[in-house]
Each structure stands twice: as C-alpha cells, then as structure tokens.
Design an enzyme around this catalytic site. Structure first.
Site, PDB file in Angstrom:
ATOM      1  N   TYR A 157      63.417 156.532   3.914  1.00 45.63           N
ATOM      2  CA  TYR A 157      64.253 156.732   2.731  1.00 45.63           C
ATOM      3  C   TYR A 157      64.329 155.374   2.069  1.00 45.63           C
ATOM      4  O   TYR A 157      64.860 154.427   2.657  1.00 45.63           O
ATOM      5  CB  TYR A 157      65.657 157.204   3.124  1.00 45.63           C
ATOM      6  CG  TYR A 157      65.770 158.679   3.427  1.00 45.63           C
ATOM      7  CD1 TYR A 157      65.185 159.622   2.591  1.00 45.63           C
ATOM      8  CD2 TYR A 157      66.495 159.127   4.523  1.00 45.63           C
ATOM      9  CE1 TYR A 157      65.305 160.976   2.850  1.00 45.63           C
ATOM     10  CE2 TYR A 157      66.627 160.480   4.781  1.00 45.63           C
ATOM     11  CZ  TYR A 157      66.033 161.395   3.943  1.00 45.63           C
ATOM     12  OH  TYR A 157      66.158 162.731   4.204  1.00 45.63           O
ATOM     13  N   HIS A 163      61.983 169.857   1.321  1.00 43.23           N
ATOM     14  CA  HIS A 163      63.051 169.425   2.228  1.00 43.23           C
ATOM     15  C   HIS A 163      63.743 170.647   2.862  1.00 43.23           C
ATOM     16  O   HIS A 163      64.948 170.630   3.121  1.00 43.23           O
ATOM     17  CB  HIS A 163      64.061 168.570   1.449  1.00 43.23           C
ATOM     18  CG  HIS A 163      64.702 167.462   2.234  1.00 43.23           C
ATOM     19  ND1 HIS A 163      64.420 166.138   2.022  1.00 43.23           N
ATOM     20  CD2 HIS A 163      65.637 167.471   3.223  1.00 43.23           C
ATOM     21  CE1 HIS A 163      65.158 165.387   2.831  1.00 43.23           C
ATOM     22  NE2 HIS A 163      65.897 166.167   3.576  1.00 43.23           N
ATOM     23  N   VAL A 176      58.042 176.951   7.714  1.00 42.40           N
ATOM     24  CA  VAL A 176      57.134 177.310   8.807  1.00 42.40           C
ATOM     25  C   VAL A 176      57.960 177.751  10.016  1.00 42.40           C
ATOM     26  O   VAL A 176      58.810 177.014  10.508  1.00 42.40           O
ATOM     27  CB  VAL A 176      56.244 176.104   9.186  1.00 42.40           C
ATOM     28  CG1 VAL A 176      55.429 176.399  10.439  1.00 42.40           C
ATOM     29  CG2 VAL A 176      55.343 175.737   8.012  1.00 42.40           C
ATOM     30  N   GLY A 182      60.089 171.881  11.119  1.00 46.57           N
ATOM     31  CA  GLY A 182      61.444 171.358  10.975  1.00 46.57           C
ATOM     32  C   GLY A 182      62.439 172.065  11.874  1.00 46.57           C
ATOM     33  O   GLY A 182      62.476 171.859  13.091  1.00 46.57           O
ATOM     34  N   GLN A 208      59.302 157.750   8.811  1.00 46.56           N
ATOM     35  CA  GLN A 208      59.724 158.277   7.500  1.00 46.56           C
ATOM     36  C   GLN A 208      60.725 157.325   6.879  1.00 46.56           C
ATOM     37  O   GLN A 208      61.748 157.003   7.470  1.00 46.56           O
ATOM     38  CB  GLN A 208      60.358 159.659   7.664  1.00 46.56           C
ATOM     39  CG  GLN A 208      60.891 160.243   6.343  1.00 46.56           C
ATOM     40  CD  GLN A 208      62.379 160.010   6.164  1.00 46.56           C
ATOM     41  OE1 GLN A 208      63.137 160.108   7.112  1.00 46.56           O
ATOM     42  NE2 GLN A 208      62.802 159.687   4.934  1.00 46.56           N
ATOM     43  N   TYR A 258      75.169 172.094   9.306  1.00 49.81           N
ATOM     44  CA  TYR A 258      74.385 170.976   8.774  1.00 49.81           C
ATOM     45  C   TYR A 258      72.891 171.257   8.909  1.00 49.81           C
ATOM     46  O   TYR A 258      72.109 171.009   7.989  1.00 49.81           O
ATOM     47  CB  TYR A 258      74.736 169.673   9.507  1.00 49.81           C
ATOM     48  CG  TYR A 258      74.029 168.482   8.913  1.00 49.81           C
ATOM     49  CD1 TYR A 258      74.510 167.875   7.763  1.00 49.81           C
ATOM     50  CD2 TYR A 258      72.851 167.991   9.478  1.00 49.81           C
ATOM     51  CE1 TYR A 258      73.843 166.803   7.192  1.00 49.81           C
ATOM     52  CE2 TYR A 258      72.187 166.921   8.917  1.00 49.81           C
ATOM     53  CZ  TYR A 258      72.686 166.326   7.776  1.00 49.81           C
ATOM     54  OH  TYR A 258      72.014 165.278   7.206  1.00 49.81           O
ATOM     55  N   THR A 292      59.887 159.572   1.751  1.00 45.19           N
ATOM     56  CA  THR A 292      60.473 160.811   1.226  1.00 45.19           C
ATOM     57  C   THR A 292      61.097 160.526  -0.128  1.00 45.19           C
ATOM     58  O   THR A 292      61.992 159.691  -0.249  1.00 45.19           O
ATOM     59  CB  THR A 292      61.543 161.354   2.198  1.00 45.19           C
ATOM     60  OG1 THR A 292      60.906 161.664   3.435  1.00 45.19           O
ATOM     61  CG2 THR A 292      62.202 162.611   1.639  1.00 45.19           C
ATOM     62  N   ARG A 306      66.893 172.041   1.066  1.00 45.33           N
ATOM     63  CA  ARG A 306      68.182 171.362   1.209  1.00 45.33           C
ATOM     64  C   ARG A 306      68.568 170.516   0.006  1.00 45.33           C
ATOM     65  O   ARG A 306      69.676 169.994  -0.049  1.00 45.33           O
ATOM     66  CB  ARG A 306      68.158 170.467   2.454  1.00 45.33           C
ATOM     67  CG  ARG A 306      67.990 171.255   3.731  1.00 45.33           C
ATOM     68  CD  ARG A 306      67.562 170.379   4.896  1.00 45.33           C
ATOM     69  NE  ARG A 306      68.575 169.453   5.359  1.00 45.33           N
ATOM     70  CZ  ARG A 306      69.570 169.766   6.178  1.00 45.33           C
ATOM     71  NH1 ARG A 306      69.716 171.007   6.602  1.00 45.33           N
ATOM     72  NH2 ARG A 306      70.421 168.858   6.580  1.00 45.33           N
TER      73      ARG A 306
HETATM   74  C1  FNR Z   1      65.819 167.370   7.353  1.00 45.12           C
HETATM   75  N1  FNR Z   1      64.770 166.846   6.593  1.00 45.12           N
HETATM   76  C2  FNR Z   1      64.641 165.473   6.469  1.00 45.12           C
HETATM   77  N2  FNR Z   1      63.563 164.943   5.801  1.00 45.12           N
HETATM   78  C3  FNR Z   1      63.387 163.611   5.723  1.00 45.12           C
HETATM   79  O1  FNR Z   1      62.412 163.172   5.122  1.00 45.12           O
HETATM   80  N3  FNR Z   1      64.279 162.763   6.332  1.00 45.12           N
HETATM   81  C4  FNR Z   1      65.362 163.209   7.019  1.00 45.12           C
HETATM   82  O2  FNR Z   1      66.141 162.431   7.556  1.00 45.12           O
HETATM   83  C5  FNR Z   1      65.577 164.617   7.073  1.00 45.12           C
HETATM   84  N4  FNR Z   1      66.671 165.131   7.710  1.00 45.12           N
HETATM   85  C6  FNR Z   1      66.782 166.497   7.897  1.00 45.12           C
HETATM   86  C7  FNR Z   1      67.834 167.011   8.655  1.00 45.12           C
HETATM   87  C8  FNR Z   1      67.909 168.376   8.913  1.00 45.12           C
HETATM   88  C9  FNR Z   1      69.033 168.899   9.760  1.00 45.12           C
HETATM   89  C10 FNR Z   1      66.922 169.251   8.394  1.00 45.12           C
HETATM   90  C11 FNR Z   1      66.954 170.729   8.684  1.00 45.12           C
HETATM   91  C12 FNR Z   1      65.910 168.753   7.617  1.00 45.12           C
HETATM   92  C13 FNR Z   1      63.732 167.736   6.024  1.00 45.12           C
HETATM   93  C14 FNR Z   1      62.634 168.006   7.044  1.00 45.12           C
HETATM   94  O3  FNR Z   1      61.859 166.866   7.257  1.00 45.12           O
HETATM   95  C15 FNR Z   1      61.687 169.121   6.553  1.00 45.12           C
HETATM   96  O4  FNR Z   1      61.222 168.828   5.267  1.00 45.12           O
HETATM   97  C16 FNR Z   1      62.384 170.489   6.548  1.00 45.12           C
HETATM   98  O5  FNR Z   1      63.150 170.645   7.724  1.00 45.12           O
HETATM   99  C17 FNR Z   1      61.357 171.596   6.454  1.00 45.12           C
HETATM  100  O6  FNR Z   1      61.980 172.832   6.276  1.00 45.12           O
HETATM  101  P1  FNR Z   1      62.258 173.860   7.488  1.00 45.12           P
HETATM  102  O7  FNR Z   1      60.961 174.130   8.139  1.00 45.12           O
HETATM  103  O8  FNR Z   1      63.254 173.212   8.396  1.00 45.12           O
HETATM  104  O9  FNR Z   1      62.864 175.038   6.808  1.00 45.12           O
END
Ligand code: FNR
Length: 380
Positions: A143, A277, A311, A331, A141, A37, A169, A280
C-alpha cells in the site's frame, strides 16, 4: 495425482470442501466483528456477489479425444521467468490477527505444504522479516504510503528479506464504504492492528516522538499510521520509481480497465492483477471476471496478467486461466480455513482447490499453462 489422492484418501474430510460451508463454520468461530470484516464488502455488496456470479456465465469446453494428452493436467506455471508448481497464490489479506493468533505464520505453513507463494499484505500482523523466516516463497504487497521514503523503506526491506515480486495495490487510496464494519464499530486500524510492518520500520519510527506500542488505541503511532496510509494521487511516475529500489518484478493490483492497464504497461510494469479487491472498495463496480478479457487483450504479451476476486473453487481457477490469467490469487477461502483450523485449515483449502484445478485441466485435455480462449465460451 498426489494432490487429489491426499485430498481424498478415503477418510472423511476434517473440514468442508465447499466454500460456503467453510464460511459458515468460520462464522460460528469468529466474533461478529472480525467475521464481518472478512466477509463484508463495500456498500450493498453487489460487486462482491457479482464477482462470484460472473463465473456462472462462462462455460468450459472439455475434450475427451485428445491424442498425446495422457499426461495432461500439469499444474505448473512460469511467472517472470520463475517456475511455480501451481497457478495459485494466496491473496494479500491484512489484519489477520483478528482471524487467528498465529496469523501469517500459520498462513505460511499451510501454503508451504502446497508450494503456494504467499502475497504478504503491507497491513500484515507479522513483519515481513518474520514471515520470511517461515514462508518458502512470498511476494510483497505494497500500500503506497503518503510518505515516499516509507514506500522506499518497505520495498527495500521486502527485497532484502527475500520477496520474489512487489505487488502495488492501487484500488485503496482509502478504505471503501463498508457498512458491516461501520455498523458494528469494528475498525481494526483505529486500534493499531495490522501495523507490524510499520512499527518495525526505521523510517516510520523516525517520524515519531514516542515508541510505538502494539495494541495502543489512537496513540501517536496509530495516528501516524492512519495519516500516512496512502498516497491519494498515485501515478505511474511514483510506481516507476520502484525500479530504483529493487530489481524484482513489479505488479499492480486492482485494475479493471483496459485503458489503465495500457498506461501501466507503457510505464514498464511487469504484471497486472485484475481485481476489485473482492468487492470491498467500490460497490456496483464491474465484476472482476468481466473485466479480465479486456485487460488481457490490452496487455497482450507485454506483461503477465493475474486475477483475483470471486474465486471459490478449482473450476473457477480454470475459467480465469482460460480467459487469459497466468495465475490466480485466492482470497476469502483460505482466510476461513485459517479461522477454523490454522495452518491445517489453509492447507486444506489450497489442497482442495488445487486438486480440482488438476482434475479439471486433465479432463479438459490441457496443462493449466496451455488453457486458452478456445477452452471457454460465454453461456448462451
Ligand atoms: C483483502 N484484500 C487486500 N488486498 C490488498 O492488496 N491488501 C490487503 O491488505 C488486503 N486486505 C484484505 C483483507 C480481507 C479481510 C479481505 C477479504 C481482502 C483483497 C484481497 O487481496 C483480494 O483482492 C480479495 O480477497 C479477492 O476477493 P475474494 O476472492 O476474497 O472474494
């Protein structure tokens, strides 16, 4: 000096400094479902890979002769008129209960140690009111739910509880196609995970006949949570309504296009987080770093531009800031720190990244707030 001395006090580190090594440690500890996940991304994960690879296409330009720069390397930044000790924030990450039993409480303690604000996910495992008791500094944050009254309730609760900014987001009107989760049948939302902010909410509860029960599988509350997760037709009109609910700065996270950034800035948004994101949501989407310069140019000084996705080190933070980011969200790296060693793991990751930011900026002859396009080039 402090942060580096503490990161390198001569003792061997209790955790790896390198992101990939730490990820491998987390893989040993977490069950395959939760690990997939966190690590997994959309589709064939090309965008997730591209986010990281994009950093290799930029080259910093250190400067050794710089009269008057003996105090360079200051890491402080000013965002929305407020002073922060470093340019780092922890990116919002939902459903942390899969990663560590203390979830956001451990995250907040680790982040507090470095003065790093936590951006708290709507899909958190701990309610915002409880996080507010632990975190020294946090943003919320959102949703945006299908139900506007629920959105209003979330924003008003976050404001009352002490959030310093609201981050909407917009890249998740629904979850992306994530083969790792699908092939393992690992869908934490169906099990009602990540619902702490919903189940404690008066508007959410008023929509139910039964009391929500944490941990219930496909209960009325879970179905309502899934059904009201997102507004699939969000516009700047919705986002502008936040002004009626809060005086906090409002940012939009998930922007990778100059035209959308301009629309948001015209609508009066205070900040934009350039992000995909972590790859993802849309496989084959543009790498976030490649989208940063066009958004920075479109926004100019009308809003603050922040950055995340890919990053993995302090040098990456410096590159993003040289390309115009005012601050950077980290992240997956801290999520793996949390998995391996709770609050101490989060602290280790943030401290290592921040130490490298400080050293790199100093070697560049810059304070981080003064990094600019002059400090970076595309590699030939
Ligand atoms: C996320 N991200 C995310 N973003 C957001 O706005 N609300 C959320 O609930 C989540 N949940 C989430 C869960 C997991 C397991 C991951 C890995 C990421 C995205 C997060 O805020 C961010 O944009 C990314 O993690 C950045 O990319 P890297 O640095 O993890 O590769």
């Amino acid at each position: 000096d402090g942060v580096y001395a503490d990161a390198t006090n001569g003792a061997l580190p209790h955790l790896p400094y390198d992101h990939d090594e730490l990820r491998d440690r987390a893989r040993e500890i977490l069950d395959p479902g939760p690990f997939g996940y966190v690590e997994g991304s959309a589709g064939r994960e090309r965008t997730a890979d591209a986010n990281v690879e994009a950093f290799s296409r930029y080259a910093l330009r250190p400067r050794g002769l710089r009269p008057g720069a003996e105090n360079a390397g200051d890491t402080g930044v000013t965002l929305f008129g407020e002073r922060y000790p470093s340019p780092l924030l922890t990116a919002p990450v939902g459903v942390l209960e899969q990663v560590h039993p203390e979830s956001e409480r451990a995250l907040a303690r680790g982040a507090n140690a470095l003065g790093v604000p936590v951006v708290l996910s709507t899909a958190a495992s701990t309610s915002m009111e409880e996080v507010a008791e632990v975190a020294d500094s946090w943003w919320y944050q959102l949703y945006w739910p299908g139900d506007d009254e629920l959105a209003e309730s979330f924003v008003r609760r976050a404001t009352a509880a002490g959030a310093r900014a609201i981050v909407v987001t917009t890249d998740t009107s629904r979850l992306g196609w994530r083969p790792r989760d699908l092939s393992q049948g690992h869908l934490p939302f169906l099990r009602g995970q990540g619902t702490a902010n919903y189940y404690g909410d008066p508007v959410f509860r008023s929509r139910l006949k039964e009391e929500p029960e944490p941990g219930g599988v496909l209960t009325e509350a879970v179905l309502h949570f899934l059904g009201s997760f997102s507004n699939r037709a969000l516009s700047t009109d919705n986002i502008a309504r936040i002004r009626e609910w809060t005086d906090l700065p409002v940012l939009v996270k998930g922007v990778v296009r100059a035209d959308e950034a301009e629309e948001l800035v015209d609508a009066g948004i205070d900040g934009i987080v350039v992000s995909n994101h972590g790859g993802r949501q849309v496989d084959a989407a543009v790498a976030a770093l490649d989208a940063l310069p066009e958004v920075v140019e479109a926004v100019g000084d009308r809003a603050e531009v922040l950055f995340d996705s890919g990053v993995r080190s302090g040098a990456d933070v410096v590159v993003a800031m040289a390309l115009g980011a005012k601050a950077v969200l980290v992240g997956r790296p801290w999520v793996y720190g949390l998995a391996v060693d709770g609050a101490a793991g989060v602290e280790h990751v943030l401290r290592s990244i921040l130490a490298e930011v400080q050293i790199t900026a100093e070697l560049m002859g810059r304070d981080v707030a003064d990094l600019s396009a002059d400090d970076v080039r595309r590699r030939p």
